[in-house]
Scaffold this motif. Sequence first.
Motif, PDB file in Angstrom:
ATOM      1  N   PRO A   1       0.802  -1.232   0.000  1.00  0.00           N
ATOM      2  CA  PRO A   1       0.000   0.000   0.000  1.00  0.00           C
ATOM      3  C   PRO A   1       0.833   1.280   0.000  1.00  0.00           C
ATOM      4  N   LEU A   2       1.999   1.254   0.629  1.00  0.00           N
ATOM      5  CA  LEU A   2       2.792   2.474   0.757  1.00  0.00           C
ATOM      6  C   LEU A   2       3.279   3.011  -0.582  1.00  0.00           C
ATOM      7  N   PRO A   3       3.961   2.222  -1.422  1.00  0.00           N
ATOM      8  CA  PRO A   3       4.397   2.755  -2.714  1.00  0.00           C
ATOM      9  C   PRO A   3       3.235   3.102  -3.635  1.00  0.00           C
ATOM     10  N   ILE A   4       2.129   2.373  -3.527  1.00  0.00           N
ATOM     11  CA  ILE A   4       0.969   2.691  -4.363  1.00  0.00           C
ATOM     12  C   ILE A   4       0.413   4.061  -3.978  1.00  0.00           C
ATOM     13  N   GLY A   5       0.296   4.303  -2.680  1.00  0.00           N
ATOM     14  CA  GLY A   5      -0.159   5.615  -2.224  1.00  0.00           C
ATOM     15  C   GLY A   5       0.784   6.718  -2.629  1.00  0.00           C
ATOM     16  N   PHE A   6       2.083   6.471  -2.545  1.00  0.00           N
ATOM     17  CA  PHE A   6       3.064   7.480  -2.941  1.00  0.00           C
ATOM     18  C   PHE A   6       3.019   7.735  -4.439  1.00  0.00           C
ATOM     19  N   ALA A   7       2.749   6.701  -5.224  1.00  0.00           N
ATOM     20  CA  ALA A   7       2.634   6.884  -6.672  1.00  0.00           C
ATOM     21  C   ALA A   7       1.482   7.833  -6.987  1.00  0.00           C
ATOM     22  N   VAL A   8       0.338   7.624  -6.321  1.00  0.00           N
ATOM     23  CA  VAL A   8      -0.812   8.514  -6.522  1.00  0.00           C
ATOM     24  C   VAL A   8      -0.460   9.932  -6.103  1.00  0.00           C
ATOM     25  N   PHE A   9       0.219  10.067  -4.984  1.00  0.00           N
ATOM     26  CA  PHE A   9       0.639  11.384  -4.493  1.00  0.00           C
ATOM     27  C   PHE A   9       1.534  12.105  -5.498  1.00  0.00           C
ATOM     28  N   MET A  10       2.544  11.426  -6.008  1.00  0.00           N
ATOM     29  CA  MET A  10       3.495  12.054  -6.920  1.00  0.00           C
ATOM     30  C   MET A  10       2.842  12.427  -8.249  1.00  0.00           C
ATOM     31  N   VAL A  11       1.972  11.545  -8.757  1.00  0.00           N
ATOM     32  CA  VAL A  11       1.303  11.838 -10.024  1.00  0.00           C
ATOM     33  C   VAL A  11       0.400  13.056  -9.874  1.00  0.00           C
ATOM     34  N   HIS A  12      -0.265  13.184  -8.740  1.00  0.00           N
ATOM     35  CA  HIS A  12      -1.120  14.356  -8.520  1.00  0.00           C
ATOM     36  C   HIS A  12      -0.302  15.647  -8.503  1.00  0.00           C
ATOM     37  N   LEU A  13       0.846  15.612  -7.881  1.00  0.00           N
ATOM     38  CA  LEU A  13       1.696  16.802  -7.873  1.00  0.00           C
ATOM     39  C   LEU A  13       2.041  17.242  -9.300  1.00  0.00           C
ATOM     40  N   ALA A  14       2.264  16.273 -10.168  1.00  0.00           N
ATOM     41  CA  ALA A  14       2.697  16.577 -11.535  1.00  0.00           C
ATOM     42  C   ALA A  14       1.551  17.014 -12.436  1.00  0.00           C
ATOM     43  N   THR A  15       0.369  16.432 -12.262  1.00  0.00           N
ATOM     44  CA  THR A  15      -0.678  16.621 -13.269  1.00  0.00           C
ATOM     45  C   THR A  15      -1.904  17.398 -12.805  1.00  0.00           C
ATOM     46  N   ILE A  16      -1.987  17.786 -11.542  1.00  0.00           N
ATOM     47  CA  ILE A  16      -3.106  18.635 -11.118  1.00  0.00           C
ATOM     48  C   ILE A  16      -3.205  19.898 -11.969  1.00  0.00           C
ATOM     49  N   PRO A  17      -2.093  20.558 -12.304  1.00  0.00           N
ATOM     50  CA  PRO A  17      -2.218  21.768 -13.134  1.00  0.00           C
ATOM     51  C   PRO A  17      -2.710  21.501 -14.558  1.00  0.00           C
ATOM     52  N   ILE A  18      -2.656  20.257 -15.015  1.00  0.00           N
ATOM     53  CA  ILE A  18      -3.046  19.952 -16.398  1.00  0.00           C
ATOM     54  C   ILE A  18      -4.493  19.490 -16.482  1.00  0.00           C
ATOM     55  N   THR A  19      -4.820  18.439 -15.753  1.00  0.00           N
ATOM     56  CA  THR A  19      -6.165  17.854 -15.843  1.00  0.00           C
ATOM     57  C   THR A  19      -6.874  17.781 -14.494  1.00  0.00           C
ATOM     58  N   GLY A  20      -6.235  18.257 -13.451  1.00  0.00           N
ATOM     59  CA  GLY A  20      -6.781  18.038 -12.124  1.00  0.00           C
ATOM     60  C   GLY A  20      -6.459  16.639 -11.617  1.00  0.00           C
ATOM     61  N   THR A  21      -5.862  15.844 -12.472  1.00  0.00           N
ATOM     62  CA  THR A  21      -5.440  14.456 -12.233  1.00  0.00           C
ATOM     63  C   THR A  21      -6.626  13.518 -12.096  1.00  0.00           C
ATOM     64  N   GLY A  22      -6.787  12.707 -13.142  1.00  0.00           N
ATOM     65  CA  GLY A  22      -7.800  11.659 -13.103  1.00  0.00           C
ATOM     66  C   GLY A  22      -7.148  10.357 -12.679  1.00  0.00           C
ATOM     67  N   ILE A  23      -6.467   9.700 -13.617  1.00  0.00           N
ATOM     68  CA  ILE A  23      -5.808   8.392 -13.475  1.00  0.00           C
ATOM     69  C   ILE A  23      -6.732   7.357 -12.834  1.00  0.00           C
TER      70      ILE A  23
END
Length: 291
Positions: free
Chosen positions: A211-233
């Motif tokens: 669970p830890l790396p999966i949660g961190f993956a979601v966290f990092m992707v949001h940091l990168a893509t919130i300005p573009i799409t608000g982050t869906g994934i």
Amino acid sequence: MSLFFGEQMAKDTEVGTEYAPKDYQDPPPAPLIDPEELGKWSFYRAIIAEFIATLLFLYITVLTVIGYKSQTDPDHKGEQCGGVGILGIAWAFGGMIFVLVYCTAGISGGHINPAVTFGLFLARKVSLVRAIMYMLAQCLGAICGCGLVKAFQKAYYVKYGGGANTLNDGYSSGTGLGAEIIGTFVLVYTVFAATDPKRNARDSHVPVLAPLPIGFAVFMVHLATIPITGTGINPARSFGAAVIYGKDKAWDDQWIFWVGPFIGAAIAAFYHQFILRAGAVKALGSFRSNA
């Protein structure tokens, strides 16, 4: 030292069609159609777990997004740097995935995302019936979660966009699609790596490792893509918010938040199964040995 590395390389290297003995066992591929699981309570319990987990995920995360926008609204004397900020939103998404995967992994696998389910289906980790039922439960859970947010935040929900994913100004559809593909690839690739039987055999004494790396993956992707799409994934997250928000803009961009994640998940499944795990090489070696 050189002897140690030599032994390690010999253990991990495939010679012809012979493979070194493994201290773990890959589970057999899930059947495409498995009628037997329809008669098991564990199957329906897993579907309920996916529904509740996705409901909670959307409730907490969308409420965080709307709360942040209300706290920074100049009309309410908010400050641009007030609230939790983008960092806090990313933590809400990543933290909730960590918590929910930890809670539901032993029941349903903790997918909480149709793209994750789709990737695992392509890798033959779940059957077609289970994949379809999971996706339906996830989408329904997302709708109910956003419905709760609207019920509790009637004054703010529509005004602040209902937490719906839309393509932000200044970005093309192609850019948004690419962001969703890459972001979902990162997530699903992490899921495959964190749940790999070989890794679990080695690190089974660490219960929060997956669970830890999966949660961190979601966290990092949001940091990168919130300005573009608000982050869906996560197609369920985008769909649930669009259904309850109900405005045209959310539906105009909805295809990006389905096509992108599904493509990203498919690429991640292929990369992990056939490149990193050498599935194609093993299959070819098996074919040659039986020829």
